[in-house]
Design a protein around this motif. Structure first.
Motif, mmCIF file in Angstrom:
data_model
loop_
_atom_site.group_PDB
_atom_site.id
_atom_site.type_symbol
_atom_site.label_atom_id
_atom_site.label_comp_id
_atom_site.label_asym_id
_atom_site.label_seq_id
_atom_site.Cartn_x
_atom_site.Cartn_y
_atom_site.Cartn_z
ATOM 1 N N GLY A 136 -3.356 9.982 -5.950
ATOM 2 C CA GLY A 136 -4.803 10.130 -5.925
ATOM 3 C C GLY A 136 -5.519 8.817 -6.119
ATOM 4 O O GLY A 136 -6.741 8.799 -6.260
ATOM 5 N N PHE A 137 -4.778 7.714 -6.078
ATOM 6 C CA PHE A 137 -5.366 6.400 -6.341
ATOM 7 C C PHE A 137 -6.527 6.063 -5.415
ATOM 8 O O PHE A 137 -7.534 5.515 -5.877
ATOM 9 N N PRO A 138 -6.453 6.331 -4.085
ATOM 10 C CA PRO A 138 -7.596 5.986 -3.232
ATOM 11 C C PRO A 138 -8.901 6.626 -3.691
ATOM 12 O O PRO A 138 -9.956 5.980 -3.671
ATOM 13 N N ARG A 139 -8.865 7.894 -4.121
ATOM 14 C CA ARG A 139 -10.081 8.558 -4.589
ATOM 15 C C ARG A 139 -10.613 7.890 -5.854
ATOM 16 O O ARG A 139 -11.822 7.696 -6.014
ATOM 17 N N VAL A 140 -9.709 7.516 -6.747
ATOM 18 C CA VAL A 140 -10.133 6.850 -7.975
ATOM 19 C C VAL A 140 -10.657 5.455 -7.662
ATOM 20 O O VAL A 140 -11.660 5.010 -8.236
ATOM 21 N N ALA A 141 -10.006 4.754 -6.739
ATOM 22 C CA ALA A 141 -10.450 3.405 -6.374
ATOM 23 C C ALA A 141 -11.876 3.425 -5.852
ATOM 24 O O ALA A 141 -12.704 2.573 -6.218
ATOM 25 N N LEU A 142 -12.189 4.411 -5.011
ATOM 26 C CA LEU A 142 -13.535 4.514 -4.465
ATOM 27 C C LEU A 142 -14.557 4.746 -5.580
ATOM 28 O O LEU A 142 -15.663 4.189 -5.567
ATOM 29 N N ALA A 193 -7.099 -3.983 3.543
ATOM 30 C CA ALA A 193 -6.506 -3.095 2.542
ATOM 31 C C ALA A 193 -7.552 -2.169 1.940
ATOM 32 O O ALA A 193 -7.314 -0.968 1.762
ATOM 33 N N GLN A 194 -8.727 -2.718 1.615
ATOM 34 C CA GLN A 194 -9.787 -1.888 1.043
ATOM 35 C C GLN A 194 -10.263 -0.834 2.035
ATOM 36 O O GLN A 194 -10.530 0.309 1.653
ATOM 37 N N GLY A 195 -10.357 -1.218 3.303
ATOM 38 C CA GLY A 195 -10.762 -0.245 4.316
ATOM 39 C C GLY A 195 -9.757 0.885 4.453
ATOM 40 O O GLY A 195 -10.136 2.057 4.600
ATOM 41 N N PHE A 196 -8.469 0.533 4.377
ATOM 42 C CA PHE A 196 -7.432 1.563 4.445
ATOM 43 C C PHE A 196 -7.551 2.522 3.263
ATOM 44 O O PHE A 196 -7.474 3.747 3.421
ATOM 45 N N LEU A 253 0.831 -1.206 0.000
ATOM 46 C CA LEU A 253 0.000 0.000 0.000
ATOM 47 C C LEU A 253 0.866 1.255 0.000
ATOM 48 O O LEU A 253 0.490 2.266 -0.603
ATOM 49 N N GLY A 254 2.016 1.194 0.645
ATOM 50 C CA GLY A 254 2.935 2.333 0.608
ATOM 51 C C GLY A 254 3.414 2.603 -0.801
ATOM 52 O O GLY A 254 3.515 3.756 -1.228
ATOM 53 N N ASP A 255 3.713 1.537 -1.566
ATOM 54 C CA ASP A 255 4.120 1.693 -2.958
ATOM 55 C C ASP A 255 3.003 2.316 -3.787
ATOM 56 O O ASP A 255 3.233 3.211 -4.601
ATOM 57 N N GLN A 268 -8.329 6.531 3.365
ATOM 58 C CA GLN A 268 -7.448 7.501 2.699
ATOM 59 C C GLN A 268 -8.252 8.395 1.763
ATOM 60 O O GLN A 268 -8.041 9.608 1.711
ATOM 61 N N ALA A 269 -9.160 7.798 1.002
ATOM 62 C CA ALA A 269 -9.943 8.569 0.041
ATOM 63 C C ALA A 269 -10.878 9.556 0.737
ATOM 64 O O ALA A 269 -11.045 10.694 0.291
ATOM 65 N N LEU A 270 -11.495 9.129 1.830
ATOM 66 C CA LEU A 270 -12.506 9.949 2.499
ATOM 67 C C LEU A 270 -11.900 10.987 3.433
ATOM 68 O O LEU A 270 -12.428 12.104 3.549
ATOM 69 N N PHE A 271 -10.816 10.619 4.119
ATOM 70 C CA PHE A 271 -10.284 11.492 5.167
ATOM 71 C C PHE A 271 -8.869 11.983 4.887
ATOM 72 O O PHE A 271 -8.485 13.052 5.342
ATOM 73 N N GLY A 272 -8.081 11.193 4.179
ATOM 74 C CA GLY A 272 -6.753 11.629 3.752
ATOM 75 C C GLY A 272 -5.715 11.756 4.841
ATOM 76 O O GLY A 272 -4.618 12.243 4.594
ATOM 77 N N ASP A 273 -6.037 11.336 6.069
ATOM 78 C CA ASP A 273 -5.069 11.522 7.159
ATOM 79 C C ASP A 273 -4.653 10.197 7.783
ATOM 80 O O ASP A 273 -4.202 10.148 8.916
ATOM 81 N N VAL A 274 -4.819 9.115 7.029
ATOM 82 C CA VAL A 274 -4.449 7.799 7.546
ATOM 83 C C VAL A 274 -3.127 7.386 6.911
ATOM 84 O O VAL A 274 -3.031 7.236 5.697
ATOM 85 N N GLU A 275 -2.115 7.228 7.742
ATOM 86 C CA GLU A 275 -0.790 6.872 7.238
ATOM 87 C C GLU A 275 -0.612 5.359 7.206
ATOM 88 O O GLU A 275 -1.221 4.625 7.995
#
Length: 212
Positions: free
Chosen positions: A115-121, A178-181, A94-96, A185-192
């Motif tokens: 921006g992948f998390p936003r596109v994934a959602l 992984a999907q939850g992470f 996921l870091g990659d 990321q997509a919704l809140f953007g502050d999850v490392e």
């Protein structure tokens, strides 16, 4: 007329996918037009439509490519003896993805990968109304699930995990993590990624209480 090399064709396709990913990440799938993509990649309509018939085909290609890269990372991990533990492995992959690298290779992927998390959602939501995309995504997830199951079997064979739980169920649970992470990321953007790794490490440290 000089023939166009395969390297040039691949680079042009990569350029279009990267530009589309940026557009979808910024404005959403439905608010992005093909004209927006053309402007982003600075190519003519003919050049883009040579590769993709429209937005639906673009987003399917983005999703399929991402799943293939993730599947490859877990297939390589399954060949290690033993594979990295889940907290390390998921954090690496996921870091990659978030850093814009092809998982497991260190090679650059898409410029728009952050921006992948936003596109994934958006892809997941779009599968509810587009049967063709749903079919492609189901196939891709099936292949990822199979790769993750191999990793779990490797854990069990190395004595790192109890073997009385079906490997495919453990793999499905790891996929859900992984999907939850990605969704957070997509919704809140502050999850490392480090938070995910620490959380998994904490869960992995649990043991059944001793009966007095």
């Amino acid at each position: 007329m000089a023939r166009v090399s395969q390297e040039h064709l691949d680079a042009r396709r990569r350029q279009i996918l990267d530009g589309a990913t940026l557009c979808f990440s910024r404005n959403g799938f439905h608010a992005t037009s093909m004209q927006d993509v053309l402007r982003e990649v600075d190519l003519s309509a003919g050049a883009v439509y040579r590769y993709f018939s429209g937005k639906e085909e673009l987003i399917a290609a983005i999703a399929t490519e991402a799943l293939a890269a993730i599947r490859g990372a877990f297939e390589r991990a399954a060949e290690e003896n033993p594979p990295p533990l889940p907290d390390v492995l998921l954090a690496q992959v996921l870091g990659d993805v978030l850093a814009g690298r092809v998982p497991g290779s260190g090679r650059p992927a898409a410029e728009g990968a952050p921006g992948f998390p936003r596109v994934a959602l958006q892809v997941w939501a779009e599968t509810l109304r587009t049967p063709e995309l749903a079919t492609a995504l189901r196939h891709g997830f099936g292949e990822v699930h199979a790769a993750w199951s191999k990793v779990v079997v490797a854990y069990q064979e190395a004595g790192l995990m109890r073997n009385d739980v079906p490997a495919d169920r453990v793999a499905r649970t790891l996929m859900a993590v992984a999907q939850g992470f990605i969704a957070q990321q997509a919704l809140f953007g502050d999850v490392e990624v480090e938070q995910l790794q620490d959380g998994l490490r904490g869960l992995m440290s649990m043991t059944e209480p001793k009966i007095k």
